[in-house]
Design a protein around this motif. Structure first.
Motif, PDB file in Angstrom:
ATOM      1  N   LEU A 130      21.645 -18.006 -28.060  1.00  0.00           N
ATOM      2  CA  LEU A 130      22.172 -17.064 -27.067  1.00  0.00           C
ATOM      3  C   LEU A 130      23.684 -17.182 -26.942  1.00  0.00           C
ATOM      4  CD1 LEU A 130      19.427 -17.576 -24.333  1.00  0.00           C
ATOM      5  CD2 LEU A 130      19.577 -15.763 -26.068  1.00  0.00           C
ATOM      6  N   GLY A 131      24.262 -18.259 -27.515  1.00  0.00           N
ATOM      7  CA  GLY A 131      25.715 -18.415 -27.503  1.00  0.00           C
ATOM      8  C   GLY A 131      26.271 -18.681 -26.120  1.00  0.00           C
ATOM      9  N   LYS A 132      25.477 -19.316 -25.270  1.00  0.00           N
ATOM     10  CA  LYS A 132      25.926 -19.546 -23.889  1.00  0.00           C
ATOM     11  C   LYS A 132      26.011 -21.030 -23.592  1.00  0.00           C
ATOM     12  CE  LYS A 132      24.006 -15.269 -22.090  1.00  0.00           C
ATOM     13  NZ  LYS A 132      23.559 -14.600 -20.874  1.00  0.00           N
ATOM     14  N   ILE A 133      26.931 -21.349 -22.689  1.00  0.00           N
ATOM     15  CA  ILE A 133      27.025 -22.705 -22.158  1.00  0.00           C
ATOM     16  C   ILE A 133      26.552 -22.683 -20.703  1.00  0.00           C
ATOM     17  CG2 ILE A 133      28.850 -23.503 -23.684  1.00  0.00           C
ATOM     18  CD1 ILE A 133      30.858 -22.854 -21.431  1.00  0.00           C
ATOM     19  N   PRO A 134      25.977 -23.795 -20.257  1.00  0.00           N
ATOM     20  CA  PRO A 134      25.787 -25.070 -20.939  1.00  0.00           C
ATOM     21  C   PRO A 134      24.602 -25.058 -21.895  1.00  0.00           C
ATOM     22  CG  PRO A 134      24.795 -25.191 -18.765  1.00  0.00           C
ATOM     23  CD  PRO A 134      25.455 -23.838 -18.869  1.00  0.00           C
ATOM     24  N   ALA A 135      24.727 -25.929 -22.928  1.00  0.00           N
ATOM     25  CA  ALA A 135      23.583 -26.320 -23.748  1.00  0.00           C
ATOM     26  C   ALA A 135      23.707 -27.834 -23.893  1.00  0.00           C
ATOM     27  CB  ALA A 135      23.627 -25.636 -25.105  1.00  0.00           C
ATOM     28  N   VAL A 160      34.403 -19.420 -23.830  1.00  0.00           N
ATOM     29  CA  VAL A 160      33.419 -18.715 -24.634  1.00  0.00           C
ATOM     30  C   VAL A 160      33.048 -17.429 -23.899  1.00  0.00           C
ATOM     31  CG1 VAL A 160      31.475 -19.950 -23.592  1.00  0.00           C
ATOM     32  CG2 VAL A 160      31.233 -19.010 -25.867  1.00  0.00           C
ATOM     33  N   SER A 161      32.862 -16.345 -24.638  1.00  0.00           N
ATOM     34  CA  SER A 161      32.511 -15.081 -23.987  1.00  0.00           C
ATOM     35  C   SER A 161      31.619 -14.291 -24.925  1.00  0.00           C
ATOM     36  CB  SER A 161      33.775 -14.286 -23.644  1.00  0.00           C
ATOM     37  OG  SER A 161      34.141 -13.470 -24.726  1.00  0.00           O
ATOM     38  N   PRO A 162      30.980 -13.238 -24.412  1.00  0.00           N
ATOM     39  CA  PRO A 162      30.072 -12.464 -25.275  1.00  0.00           C
ATOM     40  C   PRO A 162      30.778 -11.852 -26.472  1.00  0.00           C
ATOM     41  CG  PRO A 162      29.759 -11.885 -22.962  1.00  0.00           C
ATOM     42  CD  PRO A 162      30.962 -12.774 -23.020  1.00  0.00           C
ATOM     43  N   VAL A 163      32.100 -11.636 -26.383  1.00  0.00           N
ATOM     44  CA  VAL A 163      32.799 -11.003 -27.511  1.00  0.00           C
ATOM     45  C   VAL A 163      33.662 -11.990 -28.294  1.00  0.00           C
ATOM     46  CG1 VAL A 163      32.767  -8.670 -26.563  1.00  0.00           C
ATOM     47  CG2 VAL A 163      34.635 -10.216 -25.950  1.00  0.00           C
ATOM     48  N   ARG A 171      33.705 -10.541 -14.088  1.00  0.00           N
ATOM     49  CA  ARG A 171      34.841 -11.146 -14.786  1.00  0.00           C
ATOM     50  C   ARG A 171      34.938 -10.609 -16.226  1.00  0.00           C
ATOM     51  NH1 ARG A 171      39.783 -13.367 -15.284  1.00  0.00           N
ATOM     52  NH2 ARG A 171      39.852 -14.607 -17.170  1.00  0.00           N
ATOM     53  N   TYR A 172      33.798 -10.545 -16.924  1.00  0.00           N
ATOM     54  CA  TYR A 172      33.819 -10.048 -18.294  1.00  0.00           C
ATOM     55  C   TYR A 172      34.300  -8.594 -18.324  1.00  0.00           C
ATOM     56  CZ  TYR A 172      31.160 -14.156 -19.839  1.00  0.00           C
ATOM     57  OH  TYR A 172      30.758 -15.433 -20.131  1.00  0.00           O
ATOM     58  N   GLU A 173      33.765  -7.791 -17.406  1.00  0.00           N
ATOM     59  CA  GLU A 173      34.151  -6.372 -17.386  1.00  0.00           C
ATOM     60  C   GLU A 173      35.663  -6.230 -17.162  1.00  0.00           C
ATOM     61  OE1 GLU A 173      32.389  -3.733 -18.004  1.00  0.00           O
ATOM     62  OE2 GLU A 173      33.258  -2.023 -16.955  1.00  0.00           O
ATOM     63  N   TYR A 209      18.555 -25.524 -23.022  1.00  0.00           N
ATOM     64  CA  TYR A 209      19.312 -24.508 -22.310  1.00  0.00           C
ATOM     65  C   TYR A 209      18.287 -23.725 -21.532  1.00  0.00           C
ATOM     66  CZ  TYR A 209      17.894 -22.252 -26.676  1.00  0.00           C
ATOM     67  OH  TYR A 209      17.178 -21.843 -27.777  1.00  0.00           O
ATOM     68  N   ASP A 210      18.577 -23.014 -20.448  1.00  0.00           N
ATOM     69  CA  ASP A 210      19.905 -22.863 -19.914  1.00  0.00           C
ATOM     70  C   ASP A 210      20.157 -23.919 -18.834  1.00  0.00           C
ATOM     71  OD1 ASP A 210      18.393 -21.905 -17.797  1.00  0.00           O
ATOM     72  OD2 ASP A 210      19.204 -19.886 -17.822  1.00  0.00           O
ATOM     73  N   SER A 211      21.092 -23.643 -17.903  1.00  0.00           N
ATOM     74  CA  SER A 211      21.469 -24.672 -16.937  1.00  0.00           C
ATOM     75  C   SER A 211      20.279 -25.134 -16.092  1.00  0.00           C
ATOM     76  CB  SER A 211      22.600 -24.174 -16.029  1.00  0.00           C
ATOM     77  OG  SER A 211      22.204 -23.050 -15.271  1.00  0.00           O
ATOM     78  N   ARG A 212      19.365 -24.228 -15.774  1.00  0.00           N
ATOM     79  CA  ARG A 212      18.240 -24.643 -14.909  1.00  0.00           C
ATOM     80  C   ARG A 212      17.354 -25.657 -15.617  1.00  0.00           C
ATOM     81  NH1 ARG A 212      16.587 -18.826 -12.084  1.00  0.00           N
ATOM     82  NH2 ARG A 212      18.635 -17.933 -12.451  1.00  0.00           N
ATOM     83  N   ALA A 232      35.742 -24.117 -16.744  1.00  0.00           N
ATOM     84  CA  ALA A 232      35.740 -22.968 -15.832  1.00  0.00           C
ATOM     85  C   ALA A 232      34.335 -22.477 -15.521  1.00  0.00           C
ATOM     86  CB  ALA A 232      36.564 -21.824 -16.439  1.00  0.00           C
ATOM     87  N   SER A 233      33.346 -22.902 -16.293  1.00  0.00           N
ATOM     88  CA  SER A 233      31.998 -22.326 -16.138  1.00  0.00           C
ATOM     89  C   SER A 233      31.277 -22.891 -14.917  1.00  0.00           C
ATOM     90  CB  SER A 233      31.160 -22.628 -17.385  1.00  0.00           C
ATOM     91  OG  SER A 233      29.801 -22.345 -17.128  1.00  0.00           O
ATOM     92  N   PRO A 234      30.794 -22.021 -14.028  1.00  0.00           N
ATOM     93  CA  PRO A 234      30.059 -22.529 -12.862  1.00  0.00           C
ATOM     94  C   PRO A 234      28.709 -23.109 -13.248  1.00  0.00           C
ATOM     95  CG  PRO A 234      29.928 -20.117 -12.940  1.00  0.00           C
ATOM     96  CD  PRO A 234      30.869 -20.547 -14.045  1.00  0.00           C
ATOM     97  N   TYR A 235      28.122 -22.607 -14.334  1.00  0.00           N
ATOM     98  CA  TYR A 235      26.815 -23.131 -14.769  1.00  0.00           C
ATOM     99  C   TYR A 235      26.994 -24.549 -15.324  1.00  0.00           C
ATOM    100  CZ  TYR A 235      26.042 -18.063 -14.861  1.00  0.00           C
ATOM    101  OH  TYR A 235      25.999 -16.730 -14.552  1.00  0.00           O
ATOM    102  N   VAL A 236      28.062 -24.744 -16.097  1.00  0.00           N
ATOM    103  CA  VAL A 236      28.365 -26.085 -16.595  1.00  0.00           C
ATOM    104  C   VAL A 236      28.681 -27.008 -15.419  1.00  0.00           C
ATOM    105  CG1 VAL A 236      30.017 -27.453 -17.924  1.00  0.00           C
ATOM    106  CG2 VAL A 236      29.195 -25.268 -18.833  1.00  0.00           C
TER     107      VAL A 236
HETATM  108  N1  LIG Z   1      21.652 -18.332 -17.328  1.00  0.00           N
HETATM  109  C1  LIG Z   1      22.628 -19.124 -18.043  1.00  0.00           C
HETATM  110  C2  LIG Z   1      24.000 -18.448 -17.951  1.00  0.00           C
HETATM  111  C3  LIG Z   1      25.044 -19.182 -18.779  1.00  0.00           C
HETATM  112  C4  LIG Z   1      26.291 -18.309 -19.027  1.00  0.00           C
HETATM  113  O1  LIG Z   1      26.246 -17.077 -18.909  1.00  0.00           O
HETATM  114  N2  LIG Z   1      27.396 -18.987 -19.375  1.00  0.00           N
HETATM  115  C5  LIG Z   1      28.590 -18.262 -19.727  1.00  0.00           C
HETATM  116  C6  LIG Z   1      29.833 -19.076 -19.432  1.00  0.00           C
HETATM  117  S1  LIG Z   1      30.143 -19.177 -17.700  1.00  0.00           S
HETATM  118  C7  LIG Z   1      28.568 -18.008 -21.232  1.00  0.00           C
HETATM  119  O2  LIG Z   1      28.271 -18.899 -21.975  1.00  0.00           O
HETATM  120  N3  LIG Z   1      28.902 -16.785 -21.643  1.00  0.00           N
HETATM  121  C8  LIG Z   1      28.946 -16.422 -23.031  1.00  0.00           C
HETATM  122  C9  LIG Z   1      28.087 -15.226 -23.310  1.00  0.00           C
HETATM  123  O3  LIG Z   1      27.542 -14.619 -22.369  1.00  0.00           O
HETATM  124  O4  LIG Z   1      27.968 -14.889 -24.487  1.00  0.00           O
HETATM  125  C10 LIG Z   1      22.650 -20.535 -17.484  1.00  0.00           C
HETATM  126  O5  LIG Z   1      22.225 -20.731 -16.339  1.00  0.00           O
HETATM  127  O6  LIG Z   1      23.027 -21.484 -18.201  1.00  0.00           O
END
Ligand SMILES: N[C@@H](CCC(=O)N[C@@H](CS)C(=O)NCC(=O)O)C(=O)O
Length: 212
Positions: free
Chosen positions: A58-63, A43-46, A120-122, A73-76, A13-17
């Motif tokens: 940072l707990g974010k995807i993609p990695a 995966v989400s911040p909570v 979406r998170y909010e 990381y990050d996607s860029r 579902a992730s646009p960055y992935v």
């Molecule tokens: N700037 C990051 C943003 C990545 C991001 O926010 N991914 C979301 C999923 S769509 C995520 O991992 N969220 C979990 C969080 O924010 O803790 C990138 O370009 O990779």
């Protein structure tokens, strides 16, 4: 075919992935990557993912874990790395004004994703009585302003190459369709809509349609 040497923390579902997946398709590198799905979906911040946190604090995807164990990381950064790993035409111009223009368009698309994901998170994670409407509206305004600039200034550029800029915009629009169909982004952006309908038929886009 050689064994995959890299691991991509992934969620469909992730646009960055999706940007990373589209670039892997477009550059013929899919077989270099194993996908690692989060225990938690999405995966989400909570709902932190301990395995992911070990590789990306940072707990974010993609990695992207490389063969030598280093993690990008990050996607860029991942897109830049992968674009330097194939022999075809670069999807990120290496130099000159084209580089800065295409990266700026890509950043504009990433900003649409950032605003869309935070809305979406909010809406999905916070109790409805705690939703902050003024803040939500401000995020929607970011999306509207960015779409207006793409419609007015960027259609010819997007049409010219399916590169970092076009991939990023296409993935941002796909995410709007997935999570925010109520924004009806096509209504005020007929050229962007026509462009998106066209690029959505690319094999790389069809193979990465977001799933929840
Ligand atoms: N700037 C990051 C943003 C990545 C991001 O926010 N991914 C979301 C999923 S769509 C995520 O991992 N969220 C979990 C969080 O924010 O803790 C990138 O370009 O990779």
């Amino acid at each position: 075919m050689s064994a995959p040497s890299m691991t991509l923390f992934h969620n469909p579902a992730s646009p960055y992935v999706r940007k990373v997946m589209v670039l892997l398709h477009e550059t013929g590198q899919l077989d270099r990557v194993t996908l690692q799905h989060s225990q938690l979906s999405p995966v989400s911040p909570v709902s932190p993912d301990a395995a992911l946190n070990q590789d990306n604090p940072l707990g974010k995807i993609p990695a992207l874990r490389l063969a030598d164990g280093n993690v990008l990381y990050d996607s860029r950064v991942i897109l830049d790395y992968l674009d330097q790993q194939h022999v075809g035409n670069p999807l990120i111009p290496r130099e000159g004004s084209a580089r800065w223009r295409r990266l700026t368009l890509a950043a504009l698309a990433d900003g649409i994703m950032d605003a869309s994901v935070t809305i979406r998170y909010e809406l999905a994670l916070r109790a409805p009585d705690k939703h902050w409407d003024q803040w939500l509206d401000a995020q929607r305004d970011k999306i509207r302003r960015a779409l207006a600039v793409l419609e007015a200034d960027a259609i010819a550029e997007l049409t010219s190459h399916f590169d970092i800029a076009a991939i990023s915009v296409a993935c941002a629009l796909g995410y709007l369709d997935l999570r925010h169909p109520d924004l009806n982004w096509r209504d005020a952006h007929p050229q962007l809509s026509a462009w998106y309908a066209h690029v959505s038929q690319r094999p790389s886009m069809l193979a990465t349609v977001p799933k929840v």
